[in-house]
Motif scaffolding. Structure first.
Motif, PDB file in Angstrom:
ATOM      1  N   GLU A  93       0.828  -1.213   0.000  1.00  0.00           N
ATOM      2  CA  GLU A  93       0.000   0.000   0.000  1.00  0.00           C
ATOM      3  C   GLU A  93       0.858   1.256   0.000  1.00  0.00           C
ATOM      4  N   TYR A 102       2.365   1.363  -3.705  1.00  0.00           N
ATOM      5  CA  TYR A 102       1.441   1.468  -4.839  1.00  0.00           C
ATOM      6  C   TYR A 102       0.095   1.959  -4.314  1.00  0.00           C
ATOM      7  N   SER A 103      -0.204   3.231  -4.617  1.00  0.00           N
ATOM      8  CA  SER A 103      -1.482   3.793  -4.162  1.00  0.00           C
ATOM      9  C   SER A 103      -2.623   3.110  -4.915  1.00  0.00           C
ATOM     10  N   LYS A 104      -3.838   3.362  -4.478  1.00  0.00           N
ATOM     11  CA  LYS A 104      -5.000   2.694  -5.083  1.00  0.00           C
ATOM     12  C   LYS A 104      -5.058   2.927  -6.597  1.00  0.00           C
ATOM     13  N   SER A 105      -4.699   4.157  -7.010  1.00  0.00           N
ATOM     14  CA  SER A 105      -4.770   4.462  -8.448  1.00  0.00           C
ATOM     15  C   SER A 105      -3.660   3.765  -9.236  1.00  0.00           C
ATOM     16  N   ASP A 106      -2.607   3.314  -8.550  1.00  0.00           N
ATOM     17  CA  ASP A 106      -1.522   2.606  -9.247  1.00  0.00           C
ATOM     18  C   ASP A 106      -1.871   1.153  -9.521  1.00  0.00           C
ATOM     19  N   TYR A 142       5.861   7.699   1.099  1.00  0.00           N
ATOM     20  CA  TYR A 142       6.224   7.790  -0.322  1.00  0.00           C
ATOM     21  C   TYR A 142       7.425   8.717  -0.486  1.00  0.00           C
ATOM     22  N   SER A 178      -3.831  11.142 -13.302  1.00  0.00           N
ATOM     23  CA  SER A 178      -2.891  11.023 -12.181  1.00  0.00           C
ATOM     24  C   SER A 178      -3.499  10.409 -10.923  1.00  0.00           C
ATOM     25  N   LYS A 179      -4.814  10.376 -10.817  1.00  0.00           N
ATOM     26  CA  LYS A 179      -5.400   9.930  -9.545  1.00  0.00           C
ATOM     27  C   LYS A 179      -6.318   8.715  -9.666  1.00  0.00           C
ATOM     28  N   THR A 180      -6.498   8.180 -10.868  1.00  0.00           N
ATOM     29  CA  THR A 180      -7.423   7.051 -10.984  1.00  0.00           C
ATOM     30  C   THR A 180      -6.750   5.826 -11.611  1.00  0.00           C
ATOM     31  N   ALA A 181      -7.273   4.670 -11.245  1.00  0.00           N
ATOM     32  CA  ALA A 181      -6.758   3.424 -11.825  1.00  0.00           C
ATOM     33  C   ALA A 181      -7.089   3.371 -13.319  1.00  0.00           C
ATOM     34  N   ARG A 224      -4.449   5.114 -15.133  1.00  0.00           N
ATOM     35  CA  ARG A 224      -3.218   4.318 -15.111  1.00  0.00           C
ATOM     36  C   ARG A 224      -3.200   3.297 -16.257  1.00  0.00           C
TER      37      ARG A 224
END
Lengths: 256, 398
Positions: free
Chosen positions: A229, A232-236, B211, B262-265, B268
């Protein structure tokens, strides 16, 4: 201790910045709304626009109060013993991930299974580098095929890793070895994150650890889930990685 | 190697990476200062600064859509200039010849653009027709259809509601005066506060999650500069006519695309397909759906651009939208999107589009011949792609 103070300061700073921002939003909406209502004497259309602004200000005020209450609740939640332990273990995995694999001698590596994986990973990296060296700069440009991305070495790596992991499961892997293998696969993708040539397949390979999740215990699963976690964030996370993460979280809750 | 030499090497490489990261921003500043001197300060007059963004609204909107296509592997959409023409033509004809309300016409036009996107996305994603061929065919097809719809005439747009939706300047009674549009300054200050708060909160969140973060001083200097630019720009807008609704449309599109990428799967997945299609499949993504989404979004943005351009110019003809695809592609590559796919950002596209716009406007104010303007734009685009190819080959990226 110093780290805790820093996190507390961050929480405080976060609360101050968020509160200031929310006050500015509500005041700005209210300010525009009141001015528009004042001007409605000259043009009746402004009345409704003003009312919408005031309503928005009231809505956001209520929403921000709710958010502040929820954040206060989260901040005052006591930390469990398990999560503190996980923090320590998380640091251990991070240190492992930050070290270069090449600099580790065989004796540093936990088990034979990881040694076998190291061979597959090193072979993949060298083959991918070779494919890159052999290619011309124009290959892969503007959607053209036959670039180093299309080299068979990527799929070969995935197949070899899949076969090896299946053989571990068939033979019966120990709990400690399973933990080392999972940590190795996840941390390898983290180490090579900036290498756009090998990272995508290493990241996809995380999906292969799914059968090993049952072999680790709850605290180990929590350690890996926390490490995953934080990197790799949720969006990754693509669907397969999200599935692995959820399986780790479920496993971490099973015996606690 | 001694410790001192190692430290020096690290410092040099970090200075090098900062320079590389901000190369386009530095280029933008240099070009802006150059044209400010060349035009004896006329470039920074409030009217010209306002026009700089409004004249390039279509580049920013199309650039955001094009980014998703380029991310999937350096693919481009050549049909968007023609789609701009076709959608503008349809909207103009409907406004002129039907009694439909302007809002309904806007919805219908965007829906037609969506149908174009679905068709192209399906052909590229599911039938596997190469994007270059498919969109090249679309370029001729939609240009021809646009001219048929216009009957080879120029159709003026006179519907006031339609024009207000895209081109009106915001004027808040009680706050704005004839000489100074204070609402523009308030808007600028609010935007600066949002940028600052976003940066501080983002850093706190990153530190909390462990991070990697960039240097704090550098981040806050950057935010201070961005805030200063926003406030100065809003003051200049306040001294002209204030904020145009078109600017709000641009900001909305930029924010939506920046959030998605940049903020959503979902965002990605575009990077993932550009990185390695087979690996993306193994990660549980259907690449066909990603291609489909990219070309659908591109056509929707082309439709919106068609409406914006028609409202800004006040008419549509058979040449509307000519070479707009090149401006969008140019802004993406100048803004750092990779011709190999898998990398690029909305912020980069904004910088690329403003850089192109500054060059265009600077040359126009200076009085440079239109033909030479094409030459300069071509050279800038070529340099951007060569820079991408050389730096990719050096760093070993694919």
């Amino acid at each position: 201790m110093g780290n805790n103070n820093s996190i507390q300061n961050d929480d405080l700073r976060s609360v101050i910045v968020k509160s200031l921002f929310r006050v500015v939003v509500v005041v700005a909406l209210g300010f525009f709304g009141i001015n528009l209502i004042k001007e409605s004497a000259s043009d009746s259309r402004f009345l409704w626009i003003g009312v919408v602004f005031i309503a928005a200000a009231v809505f956001f005020l209520a929403y921000f109060v709710f958010l502040a209450y929820r954040e206060y609740q989260q901040m005052t939640l006591p930390k469990t013993e398990n999560s503190q332990e996980a923090e320590v273990n998380n640091d251990a995995i991070k240190n492992y991930a930050e070290d270069d694999i090449d600099t580790k001698s065989d004796t540093d590596i936990a088990c034979d299974e990881v040694v076998a994986l190291t061979v597959i990973y090193e072979d993949y990296i060298s083959k991918a580098s070779l494919a890159k060296e052999k290619s011309s700069p124009m290959e892969g440009l503007f959607g053209s095929k036959s670039s180093p991305k299309d080299s068979p070495c990527h799929e070969d790596f995935y197949s070899a890793l899949k076969d090896k992991l299946n053989s571990f499961v068939d033979v019966g892997i120990s709990q400690e070895s399973a933990m080392s293998v999972i940590a190795y696969i996840i941390s390898s993708s983290t180490i090579h994150r900036k290498d756009t040539l090998v990272f995508p397949m290493m990241y996809a390979a995380i999906g292969l650890i799914e059968p090993l999740i049952d072999k680790v215990d709850a605290s180990q699963a929590m350690t890996i889930a926390d490490f995953f976690e934080s990197n790799y964030s949720k969006s990754d996370r693509l669907p397969v990685q999200e599935r692995v993460y959820k399986a780790l979280v479920i496993r971490s809750r099973e015996e606690t | 190697m001694s410790e001192k030499a190692k430290a020096l090497k690290n410092r040099n490489s970090s200075a090098g990476s900062i320079l590389k990261k901000y190369s386009m921003v530095i280029a933008l500043v240099v070009v802006f200062v150059f044209f400010t001197f060349l035009t004896e300060g006329r470039l920074i007059l409030p009217q010209n600064l306002s026009n700089l963004l409004l004249q390039n609204a279509y580049v920013l909107v199309l650039g955001c859509g094009m980014l998703l296509c380029i991310l999937t592997g350096g693919n481009v959409d050549l049909s968007i200039g023609s789609t701009v023409c076709l959608i503008g033509a349809l909207a103009a004809q409907m406004l002129a010849n039907t009694g439909l309300p302007a809002i309904l016409i806007i919805v219908i036009s965007i829906a037609i653009a969506g149908v174009i996107g679905i068709a192209q996305g399906w052909l590229i994603g599911y039938v596997h027709i190469p994007p270059f061929i498919c969109t090249l065919a679309g370029m001729f097809l939609f240009r021809g259809l646009g001219r048929v719809v216009l009957d080879s005439k120029t159709i003026p747009i006179q519907n006031q509601l339609y024009l207000d939706i895209f081109t009106r300047y915001i004027n808040i009674p009680g706050i704005d005066t004839e000489d100074l549009k204070v609402s523009a300054i308030i808007f600028g200050v609010l935007a600066a506060i949002i940028v600052t708060a976003g940066t501080i909160l983002g850093r706190i969140k990153k530190r909390k999650n462990g991070y990697a973060m960039e240097n704090g001083t550098l981040a806050y200097i950057r935010v201070a500069l961005i805030d200063a630019l926003i406030v100065v720009y809003s003051i200049q807008l306040a001294n002209y006519k204030g904020i145009s609704v078109m600017l709000l449309w641009i900001i909305a599109v930029i924010l939506i695309y920046a959030y998605i990428t940049s903020k959503t799967a979902f965002g990605r997945t575009f990077y993932a397909v550009g990185g390695n299609e087979k690996a993306t499949k193994l990660s549980g993504i259907d690449p066909r759906r990603v291609y489909f989404s990219a070309y659908l979004s591109m056509s929707l943005m082309a439709g919106l651009s068609g409406l914006l351009v028609a409202a800004r110019i006040g008419s549509v003809n058979g040449d509307s939208g000519s070479s707009y695809e090149m401006d969008a592609i140019g802004s993406c590559f100048i803004g750092g999107a990779s011709a190999y796919g898998g990398s690029g950002s909305v912020v980069g596209i904004v910088i690329g589009a403003i850089l192109l716009g500054t060059i265009n406007q600077g040359m126009s104010i200076y009085g440079l011949d239109n033909n030479w303007q094409y030459v300069v734009k071509g050279v800038v685009l070529l340099l951007a792609v060569v820079f991408d190819v050389v730096s990719n080959h050096k760093t070993g990226k694919s």
